[in-house]
Write an enzyme that holds these catalytic residues in place. Sequence first.
Site, PDB file in Angstrom:
ATOM      1  N   LYS A   1      -5.072  11.059  -4.635  1.00 42.75           N
ATOM      2  CA  LYS A   1      -5.443  10.541  -5.958  1.00 42.75           C
ATOM      3  C   LYS A   1      -6.942   9.571  -5.982  1.00 42.75           C
ATOM      4  O   LYS A   1      -6.702   8.732  -5.494  1.00 42.75           O
ATOM      5  CB  LYS A   1      -4.520   9.668  -6.467  1.00 42.75           C
TER       6      LYS A   1
ATOM      7  N   GLY B   1      -9.184   0.100  -2.040  1.00 45.56           N
ATOM      8  CA  GLY B   1      -9.342  -0.346  -3.059  1.00 45.56           C
ATOM      9  C   GLY B   1      -9.524  -2.189  -3.017  1.00 45.56           C
ATOM     10  O   GLY B   1      -9.779  -2.702  -1.954  1.00 45.56           O
ATOM     11  N   SER B   2      -9.055  -2.786  -4.256  1.00 44.18           N
ATOM     12  CA  SER B   2      -9.470  -4.307  -3.954  1.00 44.18           C
ATOM     13  C   SER B   2      -8.253  -4.782  -3.500  1.00 44.18           C
ATOM     14  O   SER B   2      -7.188  -4.304  -3.257  1.00 44.18           O
ATOM     15  CB  SER B   2      -9.362  -4.488  -5.582  1.00 44.18           C
TER      16      SER B   2
ATOM     17  N   ALA C   1      -6.584  -7.158  -4.807  1.00 47.83           N
ATOM     18  CA  ALA C   1      -5.456  -7.513  -5.970  1.00 47.83           C
ATOM     19  C   ALA C   1      -4.540  -6.196  -5.884  1.00 47.83           C
ATOM     20  O   ALA C   1      -3.303  -6.623  -5.937  1.00 47.83           O
ATOM     21  CB  ALA C   1      -6.253  -7.809  -7.218  1.00 47.83           C
ATOM     22  N   THR C   2      -5.117  -5.121  -5.804  1.00 44.60           N
ATOM     23  CA  THR C   2      -4.364  -3.877  -6.130  1.00 44.60           C
ATOM     24  C   THR C   2      -3.455  -3.422  -4.767  1.00 44.60           C
ATOM     25  O   THR C   2      -2.359  -3.230  -4.580  1.00 44.60           O
ATOM     26  CB  THR C   2      -5.070  -2.560  -6.423  1.00 44.60           C
ATOM     27  N   GLY C   3      -4.270  -3.970  -3.653  1.00 44.02           N
ATOM     28  CA  GLY C   3      -3.708  -3.828  -2.359  1.00 44.02           C
ATOM     29  C   GLY C   3      -2.541  -4.602  -2.172  1.00 44.02           C
ATOM     30  O   GLY C   3      -1.333  -4.141  -1.395  1.00 44.02           O
TER      31      GLY C   3
ATOM     32  N   GLU D   1      -7.328  -0.752   3.083  1.00 46.59           N
ATOM     33  CA  GLU D   1      -8.678  -0.840   3.331  1.00 46.59           C
ATOM     34  C   GLU D   1      -9.108  -1.457   2.115  1.00 46.59           C
ATOM     35  O   GLU D   1      -9.200  -1.024   1.211  1.00 46.59           O
ATOM     36  CB  GLU D   1      -9.514   0.332   3.355  1.00 46.59           C
TER      37      GLU D   1
ATOM     38  N   CYS E   1     -17.775  -1.776   0.212  1.00 44.29           N
ATOM     39  CA  CYS E   1     -16.929  -2.847   0.679  1.00 44.29           C
ATOM     40  C   CYS E   1     -17.569  -3.613   1.974  1.00 44.29           C
ATOM     41  O   CYS E   1     -17.359  -4.856   1.703  1.00 44.29           O
ATOM     42  CB  CYS E   1     -15.619  -2.210   1.455  1.00 44.29           C
TER      43      CYS E   1
ATOM     44  N   GLU F   1     -15.976 -11.629  -4.350  1.00 37.83           N
ATOM     45  CA  GLU F   1     -16.709 -10.352  -3.959  1.00 37.83           C
ATOM     46  C   GLU F   1     -17.486  -9.829  -5.047  1.00 37.83           C
ATOM     47  O   GLU F   1     -16.843  -9.232  -6.177  1.00 37.83           O
ATOM     48  CB  GLU F   1     -15.647  -9.205  -3.415  1.00 37.83           C
TER      49      GLU F   1
HETATM   50  P1  NAD Z   1      -8.681  -0.773  -7.515  1.00 34.60           P
HETATM   51  O1  NAD Z   1      -8.093  -1.548  -6.493  1.00 34.60           O
HETATM   52  O2  NAD Z   1      -9.036  -1.165  -8.919  1.00 34.60           O
HETATM   53  O3  NAD Z   1      -8.457   0.732  -7.502  1.00 34.60           O
HETATM   54  C1  NAD Z   1      -8.209   1.757  -6.392  1.00 34.60           C
HETATM   55  C2  NAD Z   1      -7.464   2.788  -6.510  1.00 34.60           C
HETATM   56  O4  NAD Z   1      -5.955   2.194  -6.753  1.00 34.60           O
HETATM   57  C3  NAD Z   1      -7.605   3.613  -7.760  1.00 34.60           C
HETATM   58  O5  NAD Z   1      -7.512   4.968  -7.518  1.00 34.60           O
HETATM   59  C4  NAD Z   1      -6.722   2.985  -8.906  1.00 34.60           C
HETATM   60  O6  NAD Z   1      -6.368   3.782  -9.804  1.00 34.60           O
HETATM   61  C5  NAD Z   1      -5.678   2.769  -8.047  1.00 34.60           C
HETATM   62  N1  NAD Z   1      -4.606   1.758  -8.426  1.00 34.60           N
HETATM   63  C6  NAD Z   1      -4.797   0.861  -9.422  1.00 34.60           C
HETATM   64  N2  NAD Z   1      -3.732   0.175  -9.584  1.00 34.60           N
HETATM   65  C7  NAD Z   1      -2.390   0.296  -8.840  1.00 34.60           C
HETATM   66  C8  NAD Z   1      -1.280   0.215  -8.168  1.00 34.60           C
HETATM   67  N3  NAD Z   1      -0.664  -0.693  -9.116  1.00 34.60           N
HETATM   68  N4  NAD Z   1      -0.728   0.927  -7.368  1.00 34.60           N
HETATM   69  C9  NAD Z   1      -1.317   1.910  -6.831  1.00 34.60           C
HETATM   70  N5  NAD Z   1      -2.516   2.336  -6.984  1.00 34.60           N
HETATM   71  C10 NAD Z   1      -3.358   1.679  -7.984  1.00 34.60           C
HETATM   72  O7  NAD Z   1     -10.261  -0.854  -6.671  1.00 34.60           O
HETATM   73  P2  NAD Z   1     -11.688  -0.139  -7.057  1.00 34.60           P
HETATM   74  O8  NAD Z   1     -12.182  -1.119  -8.257  1.00 34.60           O
HETATM   75  O9  NAD Z   1     -11.472   1.282  -7.519  1.00 34.60           O
HETATM   76  O10 NAD Z   1     -12.666  -0.212  -5.883  1.00 34.60           O
HETATM   77  C11 NAD Z   1     -13.343  -1.397  -5.487  1.00 34.60           C
HETATM   78  C12 NAD Z   1     -12.622  -2.245  -4.628  1.00 34.60           C
HETATM   79  O11 NAD Z   1     -12.480  -1.402  -3.208  1.00 34.60           O
HETATM   80  C13 NAD Z   1     -13.711  -3.413  -3.904  1.00 34.60           C
HETATM   81  O12 NAD Z   1     -12.901  -4.551  -3.889  1.00 34.60           O
HETATM   82  C14 NAD Z   1     -14.154  -2.918  -2.303  1.00 34.60           C
HETATM   83  O13 NAD Z   1     -14.341  -3.971  -1.776  1.00 34.60           O
HETATM   84  C15 NAD Z   1     -12.850  -2.129  -2.060  1.00 34.60           C
HETATM   85  N6  NAD Z   1     -13.212  -1.125  -1.046  1.00 34.60           N
HETATM   86  C16 NAD Z   1     -12.704  -1.284   0.339  1.00 34.60           C
HETATM   87  C17 NAD Z   1     -12.943  -0.444   1.039  1.00 34.60           C
HETATM   88  C18 NAD Z   1     -12.534  -0.487   2.863  1.00 34.60           C
HETATM   89  O14 NAD Z   1     -12.771   0.251   3.316  1.00 34.60           O
HETATM   90  N7  NAD Z   1     -12.297  -1.744   3.092  1.00 34.60           N
HETATM   91  C19 NAD Z   1     -13.955   0.657   0.868  1.00 34.60           C
HETATM   92  C20 NAD Z   1     -14.344   0.989  -0.227  1.00 34.60           C
HETATM   93  C21 NAD Z   1     -13.972  -0.074  -1.412  1.00 34.60           C
END
Ligand code: NAD
Length: 483
Positions: free
Chosen positions: A180, A231-232, A234-236, A253, A287, A384
Amino acid sequence: MSTDPAADVALPRSDFALLIDGELCQSATALEVINPATGEVFARCPAAGSAELDKAVAAARRAAASWSAASFEDRAAAIKRMSAVLRANQDSLAELLTREQGKPVGQSRDEIGRAAVQSEGMAAIRIPVEKISEDADRRIELRYRPLGVVGIITPWNAPINLAAGPLTSALYTGNTVVLKPSPYTPLCTLRLGELLKDVFPRGVLNVLAGGDELGQRMTEHPGIDKISFTGSVATGKKVMASAAGTLKRITLELGGNDAAIVLDDVDPKTVAPKLFFAACVNSGQVCMAIKRIYAHERIYDALCEALAEEARKARVGDGLDPQTQYGPIQNRMQYEKVIGILEDTQKAGARILAGGKLPNRPGYFIPPTIVTGVDESSRIVREEQFGPLVPVLKFSDIDDAVRRANDTRYGLAGSVWSHDPERAATIAARLEVGTAWVNQHRATSATVPFGGAKESGMGRQYSILGLKENMEPQVVSVLKQPM
Ligand code: NAD
């Protein structure tokens, strides 16, 4: 390839489909996708709900029986075909990626090329049976079995590359996948699914676009065995909490706040372009971008001036224009967040050496901005920023610089820059991060593990460590005594 930005003003494109059980499907609801260089909707695509998710998971479970039994060689051959598809479609995918994500089209091509190379690199790693012990009576082996169905959830900053890593890890090790992408950048991933429809057996790869709620449903779904999430922070945390309900395996990640420590013996003019690029590439939406620079007082002024010079030269614009080096911020929410941090920084009396003024044009553009005169408690240092704002802070004592670099809940990566690489390596090893670089930043490869310490993540992608995250260790203990 057409790189005419005017092509966006035509009717929104809607020639996209979900991939479920080897079939391209539509759905009852749609996502609208905005080109961040214009702020306008340029495409629509189907959005999956619970029914599509259930179908995709059921298909993935059916396909897992034969896919997990295939040999590593056969699965590596399929990954090679995937890489060939990425290369054969590099130009058209790059154009689509730039339209939905914003990055300069050359960097979109690089992202797709990199995904192809990394995938092949990972699928060349062997995962042998490990012999723990053997004597005349007993043999104990450690084997690795696939987990089953892996749900992969990706963000919007590098949708193809961040899908390809977890996808290859999961598929090569014998799992099947439901993938997704972010609702902000679903198109390239859907197009990739379409291109890979016949590359993998039916049901092995399923691609669903959808909103955050679809991601949450994936984390709760009893038919999914592992979530590979990028992702972020907070979502992680939400993913981890939600995955606990079914004790899913997780790889997280997450975000970073990478510090670069610049020692007193560098040539500021040599180091500045490298630091600047590592901070501002993809307009800071990486990231592992450099998000704070700590410069020794002896070279501080010269380095700030050299960084400001880089920022003044930066060509900001629509990523489809081949002259553009820095594109827009990907979405309005992030654009407003970065502007908020910039305003707070200005209110606190910081000095903006270059950039800082928003262009009067449509789209979400923020120019690379070099900031001095901020303290450790400011938002631009603590948070960040995920945008092209670069704070440069002064230090006189290396222990103090290391302490300040480590004074954060993030721990993704960091770097130390010096004329003396070995001196820098000793300092780099003190950084509380998953990757500490010397005289470079953002260098990753298929065979080197990548992931975060502290709140920047859990587990690793790439390398044999990343592959094994998609497998369950299994001890086979043989008593050599006929019964
Ligand atoms: P995000 O956490 O808002 O969203 C990431 C994904 O999670 C999206 O597909 C979103 O639809 C999904 N999502 C949202 N809420 C969810 C939930 N409750 N349960 C499951 N999935 C959910 O992140 P973003 O704003 O899309 O991306 C930016 C962030 O990603 C930054 O913090 C960046 O540093 C991080 N990032 C990390 C890496 C790494 O390898 N460490 C790489 C790229 C980006």
